[in-house]
Design a protein around this motif. Structure first.
Motif, PDB file in Angstrom:
ATOM      1  N   PRO A  14       8.236   2.652  -5.925  1.00 49.73           N
ATOM      2  CA  PRO A  14       7.101   3.202  -5.177  1.00 49.73           C
ATOM      3  C   PRO A  14       7.520   3.957  -3.927  1.00 49.73           C
ATOM      4  N   LEU A  49       2.972   4.809 -11.340  1.00 46.94           N
ATOM      5  CA  LEU A  49       2.492   6.106 -11.834  1.00 46.94           C
ATOM      6  C   LEU A  49       0.978   6.038 -12.084  1.00 46.94           C
ATOM      7  N   PRO A  93       6.338  11.417  -8.641  1.00 51.22           N
ATOM      8  CA  PRO A  93       6.823  10.194  -8.015  1.00 51.22           C
ATOM      9  C   PRO A  93       5.871   9.727  -6.922  1.00 51.22           C
ATOM     10  N   ALA A  94       6.012   8.473  -6.559  1.00 52.83           N
ATOM     11  CA  ALA A  94       5.041   7.853  -5.665  1.00 52.83           C
ATOM     12  C   ALA A  94       4.917   8.557  -4.313  1.00 52.83           C
ATOM     13  N   LEU A  95       5.999   9.143  -3.825  1.00 50.14           N
ATOM     14  CA  LEU A  95       5.916   9.795  -2.506  1.00 50.14           C
ATOM     15  C   LEU A  95       6.040  11.311  -2.634  1.00 50.14           C
ATOM     16  N   MET A 108       9.157  14.558 -12.210  1.00 52.20           N
ATOM     17  CA  MET A 108       9.263  14.535 -13.676  1.00 52.20           C
ATOM     18  C   MET A 108       9.331  15.941 -14.284  1.00 52.20           C
ATOM     19  N   ILE A 144      23.007   6.321 -16.773  1.00 47.32           N
ATOM     20  CA  ILE A 144      22.901   7.449 -17.709  1.00 47.32           C
ATOM     21  C   ILE A 144      22.132   8.624 -17.085  1.00 47.32           C
ATOM     22  N   GLY A 145      21.669   8.430 -15.853  1.00 45.00           N
ATOM     23  CA  GLY A 145      20.952   9.511 -15.152  1.00 45.00           C
ATOM     24  C   GLY A 145      19.607   9.841 -15.762  1.00 45.00           C
ATOM     25  N   LEU A 194      11.099  15.259 -22.938  1.00 44.07           N
ATOM     26  CA  LEU A 194      10.408  13.975 -23.109  1.00 44.07           C
ATOM     27  C   LEU A 194       9.164  14.136 -23.971  1.00 44.07           C
ATOM     28  N   HIS A 228      17.160  14.689 -21.783  1.00 48.97           N
ATOM     29  CA  HIS A 228      16.673  14.316 -20.450  1.00 48.97           C
ATOM     30  C   HIS A 228      17.638  13.367 -19.728  1.00 48.97           C
ATOM     31  N   LEU A 229      18.757  13.056 -20.376  1.00 52.17           N
ATOM     32  CA  LEU A 229      19.769  12.241 -19.698  1.00 52.17           C
ATOM     33  C   LEU A 229      20.725  13.175 -18.950  1.00 52.17           C
ATOM     34  N   LYS A 253      11.350  18.427 -14.427  1.00 54.59           N
ATOM     35  CA  LYS A 253      12.513  18.941 -15.132  1.00 54.59           C
ATOM     36  C   LYS A 253      12.604  18.409 -16.565  1.00 54.59           C
ATOM     37  N   TYR A 254      12.144  17.195 -16.757  1.00 56.73           N
ATOM     38  CA  TYR A 254      12.386  16.542 -18.035  1.00 56.73           C
ATOM     39  C   TYR A 254      11.198  16.623 -18.980  1.00 56.73           C
ATOM     40  N   TYR A 261       5.883   4.103 -20.155  1.00 58.18           N
ATOM     41  CA  TYR A 261       5.285   5.088 -19.247  1.00 58.18           C
ATOM     42  C   TYR A 261       4.203   4.507 -18.352  1.00 58.18           C
TER      43      TYR A 261
END
Lengths: 204, 262
Positions: free
Chosen positions: A109, B139, B260-262, B1, A99-100, B8, B63-64, B3-4, B134
């Protein structure tokens, strides 16, 4: 089931990105969408001796794609079961279910799953599933001019290259049990102790 | 994250406020004198809770990137907290709809307390599943007690604000009580926001978020005074809005801050 894995030689990798380009070419990825990325780590320190200061800079590169983990958090987290473990033990995405939502990216990670803007669904390295089925190596491995990448059953890779799965700045391997073996660059132990950072974050 | 975050934030905030409104409604129905006014106000509150939930659900679709496959989202309830969250959301919506119908059409055969209890329990499960969704081990920014606490505070703050708005014209005594509760909850929200930022070593006193909170604190005293004196002061309206916006922006901030982690 025997798991496949990658060997990553960070001591030999020159950061040329041939593996990344070969992957994009083989999978016909849109510009900006990368499944194998090169993380450039740079750092250094000044050391003083009797009033004279010398610089000790260092840099190394990590060629990283999906690590097809044995405990894949992306598979456990995916609400649709689009992210799944294949018949040969690799982790792949069923685009008909995706669903993206991007939740797999949050859970991973290694930031491996990427949104394919064109299709609106997640995408990532499938370890060249079609080539493995034909007993061939993934294209990134064969493309590497430095022979810094290797591929095979993870048990055999561990026997050949050792058992190290961690290098700065990657996450602890205990989180997901990644199927990788890493030959650490000689300066990598310093990287976590002194001023160092990912130098090409905007590329990743 | 990045963009969403807005969709959210809207989804989580509205859903939690919807659950909180039901909890506060239950409180209102028990402290307010029986009568037609109480029943009608209770019905409005139920409708508002339903509208907030549906609006939140619609924002969640934003957000989909491929909503056409959304019917698959409950496939993995065995291990995915997000899948469980969506399942709880659907059950909560069904119970709320059912309750609204029997309340609206005054169907006496089923006592109101049955759907009320089921809806509140399902709503609490929904908030718990949201928190777990979450709090991923990767995170780090959200992996502290302050972030889940913000979900609970939002539920109570949003619910209290709605009950206060519905009662402030006609039910003075419950209205003052809810306003006091709202002010206390707002101060807890502020404290929690500061704790969250200090956990992440990002505590700044003069940015948009902190200034909004500061303005709301200054207005909270005249606003409370106006409520107690039963006056419709402008400070009341501004305080209420600022407090809600501050709490909502804290949600936007916490989701934006996470990388994100990286």
């Amino acid at each position: 089931m025997k798991n496949y894995g990658f060997y990553i030689d960070t001591a030999n990798c020159s950061g040329c990105k041939t593996c990344q380009v070969a992957c994009q070419d083989k999978n016909d990825l849109e510009p900006g969408l990368i499944w194998r990325k090169i993380i450039d780590v740079e750092g250094g320190e000044w050391q003083g001796d009797d009033g004279i200061f010398s610089e000790y800079p260092f840099a190394y590169h990590i060629s990283l794609a999906c690590n097809h983990c044995s405990e894949p958090l992306c598979v456990f987290s995916c609400p649709t079961q689009a992210m799944h473990i294949t018949d040969i033990g690799t982790v792949n995405i069923d685009r008909d279910k995706c669903i993206g939502c991007g939740y797999c990216t949050w859970a991973c990670p290694y930031d491996a799953p990427r949104l394919d803007q064109k299709s609106g669904r997640m995408s990532k390295c499938d370890m060249c599933y079609d080539k493995i089925k034909n007993n061939e190596n993934p294209v990134c491995v064969d493309a590497c001019p430095m022979r810094a990448l290797d591929f095979g059953f993870i048990d055999e890779l561990r026997e050949k290259y050792g058992n190290n799965r961690h290098i700065f700045p990657l996450a602890s391997p205990e989180l997901t049990e990644p199927n990788i073996v890493i030959r650490p660059h000689k300066d990598s132990p310093k990287a976590s102790a002194v001023n160092s950072a990912i130098a090409n974050r905007e590329e990743l | 994250m990045e963009k969403y975050n807005i969709s959210l934030a809207l989804f989580t905030w509205l859903t939690q406020a919807s659950v909180g409104l039901l909890i506060m409604r239950a409180l209102y129905m028990r402290i307010s004198p029986a009568g037609d006014r109480r029943e009608i106000t209770g019905q409005y509150m139920l409708f508002t809770s339903l509208v907030a939930l549906v609006a939140g659900l619609l924002f969640s679709f934003a957000h989909l990137n491929y909503p056409r496959n959304a019917y698959n989202a409950m496939n993995n309830t065995g291990s995915s907290w997000m899948s469980r969250e969506i399942l709880a959301e659907v059950i909560f919506l069904t119970v709320l709809l059912f309750w609204y119908i029997i309340n609206r059409f005054r169907i006496k055969k089923i006592p109101q307390s049955i759907p009320e209890i089921i809806a509140i329990i399902t709503g609490l499960f929904l908030i718990y599943f949201m928190i777990r969704t979450y709090m991923l081990p990767v995170l780090h920014e959200l992996d502290n007690p302050s972030f889940p606490l913000s979900f609970i505070i939002t539920a109570l703050l949003g619910g209290t604000a709605a009950v206060y708005i519905f009662t402030k014209k006609n039910d003075l005594i419950p209205s003052v009580k809810f306003k006091l509760l709202f002010t206390v909850l707002f101060f807890i929200s502020l404290a929690n926001y500061l704790i969250f930022r200090s956990f992440n070593n990002d505590l700044k006193l003069f940015d948009l978020y902190s200034l909004l909170y500061l303005a709301a604190i200054i207005l909270s005293i005249p606003s409370l005074y106006a409520t107690i004196k039963n006056k419709n002061g402008i400070s009341d309206v501004i305080f209420l809005n600022l407090a809600i916006i501050s709490d909502f922006l804290y949600r936007v901030y916490s989701l934006t801050y996470t990388n994100p982690a990286l």
